[in-house]
Scaffold this motif. Structure first.
Motif, mmCIF file in Angstrom:
data_model
loop_
_atom_site.group_PDB
_atom_site.id
_atom_site.type_symbol
_atom_site.label_atom_id
_atom_site.label_comp_id
_atom_site.label_asym_id
_atom_site.label_seq_id
_atom_site.Cartn_x
_atom_site.Cartn_y
_atom_site.Cartn_z
ATOM 1 N N LYS A 1 0.807 -1.222 0.000
ATOM 2 C CA LYS A 1 0.000 0.000 0.000
ATOM 3 C C LYS A 1 0.842 1.274 0.000
ATOM 4 C CE LYS A 1 -3.940 -2.217 2.142
ATOM 5 N NZ LYS A 1 -4.778 -2.326 3.344
ATOM 6 N N ILE A 2 2.130 1.158 0.228
ATOM 7 C CA ILE A 2 2.989 2.340 0.260
ATOM 8 C C ILE A 2 2.980 3.069 -1.084
ATOM 9 C CG2 ILE A 2 5.163 1.175 -0.351
ATOM 10 C CD1 ILE A 2 4.756 3.957 2.299
ATOM 11 N N GLY A 3 2.762 2.323 -2.164
ATOM 12 C CA GLY A 3 2.688 2.937 -3.492
ATOM 13 C C GLY A 3 1.559 3.936 -3.624
ATOM 14 N N LEU A 4 0.504 3.750 -2.828
ATOM 15 C CA LEU A 4 -0.601 4.700 -2.860
ATOM 16 C C LEU A 4 -0.236 6.008 -2.170
ATOM 17 C CD1 LEU A 4 -3.632 2.325 -2.212
ATOM 18 C CD2 LEU A 4 -2.911 3.369 -4.377
ATOM 19 N N CYS A 5 0.880 6.012 -1.473
ATOM 20 C CA CYS A 5 1.415 7.235 -0.881
ATOM 21 C C CYS A 5 2.590 7.763 -1.708
ATOM 22 C CB CYS A 5 1.900 6.983 0.541
ATOM 23 S SG CYS A 5 0.650 6.431 1.693
ATOM 24 N N CYS A 6 3.520 6.874 -2.031
ATOM 25 C CA CYS A 6 4.787 7.298 -2.636
ATOM 26 C C CYS A 6 4.632 7.933 -4.014
ATOM 27 C CB CYS A 6 5.753 6.125 -2.727
ATOM 28 S SG CYS A 6 6.432 5.646 -1.130
ATOM 29 N N THR A 7 3.923 7.273 -4.910
ATOM 30 C CA THR A 7 3.816 7.832 -6.265
ATOM 31 C C THR A 7 3.104 9.178 -6.249
ATOM 32 O OG1 THR A 7 3.934 5.644 -7.269
ATOM 33 C CG2 THR A 7 3.032 7.427 -8.627
ATOM 34 N N PRO A 8 1.931 9.301 -5.597
ATOM 35 C CA PRO A 8 1.298 10.626 -5.570
ATOM 36 C C PRO A 8 2.171 11.687 -4.901
ATOM 37 C CG PRO A 8 -0.261 8.948 -4.873
ATOM 38 C CD PRO A 8 1.086 8.282 -4.987
ATOM 39 N N ASP B 1 0.070 5.420 -13.551
ATOM 40 C CA ASP B 1 0.634 4.341 -12.736
ATOM 41 C C ASP B 1 -0.015 4.246 -11.353
ATOM 42 O OD1 ASP B 1 2.399 3.715 -14.795
ATOM 43 O OD2 ASP B 1 3.986 5.005 -13.995
ATOM 44 N N ILE B 2 -0.860 5.197 -11.021
ATOM 45 C CA ILE B 2 -1.549 5.157 -9.723
ATOM 46 C C ILE B 2 -2.759 4.243 -9.886
ATOM 47 C CG2 ILE B 2 -2.748 6.494 -7.954
ATOM 48 C CD1 ILE B 2 -1.047 8.929 -8.842
ATOM 49 N N PRO B 3 -2.751 3.080 -9.227
ATOM 50 C CA PRO B 3 -3.792 2.078 -9.480
ATOM 51 C C PRO B 3 -5.180 2.448 -8.960
ATOM 52 C CG PRO B 3 -2.324 1.332 -7.737
ATOM 53 C CD PRO B 3 -1.757 2.611 -8.276
ATOM 54 N N SER B 4 -5.246 3.270 -7.942
ATOM 55 C CA SER B 4 -6.533 3.652 -7.364
ATOM 56 C C SER B 4 -7.078 4.885 -8.077
ATOM 57 C CB SER B 4 -6.374 3.953 -5.873
ATOM 58 O OG SER B 4 -7.503 4.627 -5.375
ATOM 59 N N GLU B 5 -8.264 4.748 -8.636
ATOM 60 C CA GLU B 5 -8.890 5.875 -9.324
ATOM 61 C C GLU B 5 -9.124 7.041 -8.363
ATOM 62 O OE1 GLU B 5 -12.953 6.330 -11.810
ATOM 63 O OE2 GLU B 5 -11.768 4.525 -12.262
ATOM 64 N N LYS B 6 -9.509 6.724 -7.127
ATOM 65 C CA LYS B 6 -9.755 7.752 -6.115
ATOM 66 C C LYS B 6 -8.474 8.522 -5.800
ATOM 67 C CE LYS B 6 -11.327 8.440 -1.379
ATOM 68 N NZ LYS B 6 -11.784 7.816 -0.143
ATOM 69 N N VAL B 7 -7.384 7.793 -5.549
ATOM 70 C CA VAL B 7 -6.107 8.444 -5.224
ATOM 71 C C VAL B 7 -5.604 9.245 -6.429
ATOM 72 C CG1 VAL B 7 -3.684 8.031 -4.595
ATOM 73 C CG2 VAL B 7 -5.509 6.757 -3.449
ATOM 74 N N ARG B 8 -5.783 8.690 -7.627
ATOM 75 C CA ARG B 8 -5.364 9.403 -8.838
ATOM 76 C C ARG B 8 -6.134 10.720 -8.965
ATOM 77 N NH1 ARG B 8 -7.371 6.569 -12.897
ATOM 78 N NH2 ARG B 8 -6.127 4.788 -12.256
ATOM 79 N N GLY B 9 -7.433 10.689 -8.720
ATOM 80 C CA GLY B 9 -8.251 11.896 -8.815
ATOM 81 C C GLY B 9 -7.839 12.956 -7.806
ATOM 82 N N ILE B 10 -7.583 12.538 -6.579
ATOM 83 C CA ILE B 10 -7.132 13.475 -5.539
ATOM 84 C C ILE B 10 -5.781 14.066 -5.938
ATOM 85 C CG2 ILE B 10 -6.354 13.665 -3.136
ATOM 86 C CD1 ILE B 10 -8.444 11.435 -2.493
ATOM 87 N N THR B 11 -4.900 13.226 -6.452
ATOM 88 C CA THR B 11 -3.578 13.691 -6.885
ATOM 89 C C THR B 11 -3.715 14.712 -8.007
ATOM 90 O OG1 THR B 11 -2.616 11.554 -6.277
ATOM 91 C CG2 THR B 11 -1.314 12.969 -7.742
ATOM 92 N N GLU B 12 -4.551 14.430 -8.989
ATOM 93 C CA GLU B 12 -4.758 15.372 -10.098
ATOM 94 C C GLU B 12 -5.289 16.713 -9.587
ATOM 95 O OE1 GLU B 12 -5.656 12.349 -13.808
ATOM 96 O OE2 GLU B 12 -7.301 12.839 -12.440
#
Length: 157
Positions: free
Chosen positions: A92-99, A131-142
């Motif tokens: 799950k660290i990837g959901l923090c690190c990439t964004p 590369d962010i697998p979670s659509e929710k996390v990707r949207g927040i990042t965008e």
């Protein structure tokens, strides 16, 4: 692996392919080294072999599809020791690190980068969002990336 500016640009390029995860750029090791443009080699802690400015090192990494990250979120959020390791082991660290990497890179691009570096960096950010697998996390990042463009800072997962 961590590699400092003690090594030459050529050596750093070779070692990057071996899995280096941290690399410094634009380092000055002398007393007052960042306060003036002139070098103070007589007070240097060690010799710097790679004397490229930070912007040049960042652009070099971007051109090789590496995401230069200026992230300190885990320390600031208290994700150290066992807490950090549990995120790593679960993947799950990837959901923090990439964004976080993309957002701190964006801050650098907006605040400090040359136009050439910014252009290369913006393209890599757009590519790396996928590369962010979670659509929710990707949207927040965008959303945060747009806010950074408009002057906001210090977002983190």
């Amino acid at each position: 692996m961590i590699i400092s500016t003690r090594e030459s640009a050529r050596m750093r390029a070779q070692l990057l392919a071996c899995g280096v995860s941290q690399i410094s750029g634009g380092s000055r090791t002398s007393v007052g080294g960042y306060t003036t443009e002139e070098r103070h080699d007589e007070t240097a802690q060690f010799d710097v072999s790679d004397t490229r400015p930070l912007d040049e090192v960042v652009r070099w990494l971007l051109e090789q599809d590496h995401i230069p990250s200026f992230c300190t979120a885990c320390y600031r959020e208290g994700r150290t020791g066992d807490r950090f390791m549990s995120l790593c082991k679960s993947g799950k660290i990837g959901l923090c690190c990439t964004p976080n990497a993309l957002m701190t890179l964006k801050e650098y691009l907006v605040d400090y980068a040359s136009p050439e570096t910014r252009e290369v960096g913006e393209k890599l950010i757009q590519k790396s969002l996928l590369d962010i697998p979670s659509e929710k996390v990707r949207g927040i990042t965008e959303r945060h990336l747009l806010e950074i463009e408009n002057g906001a800072h210090d977002f983190r997962f």
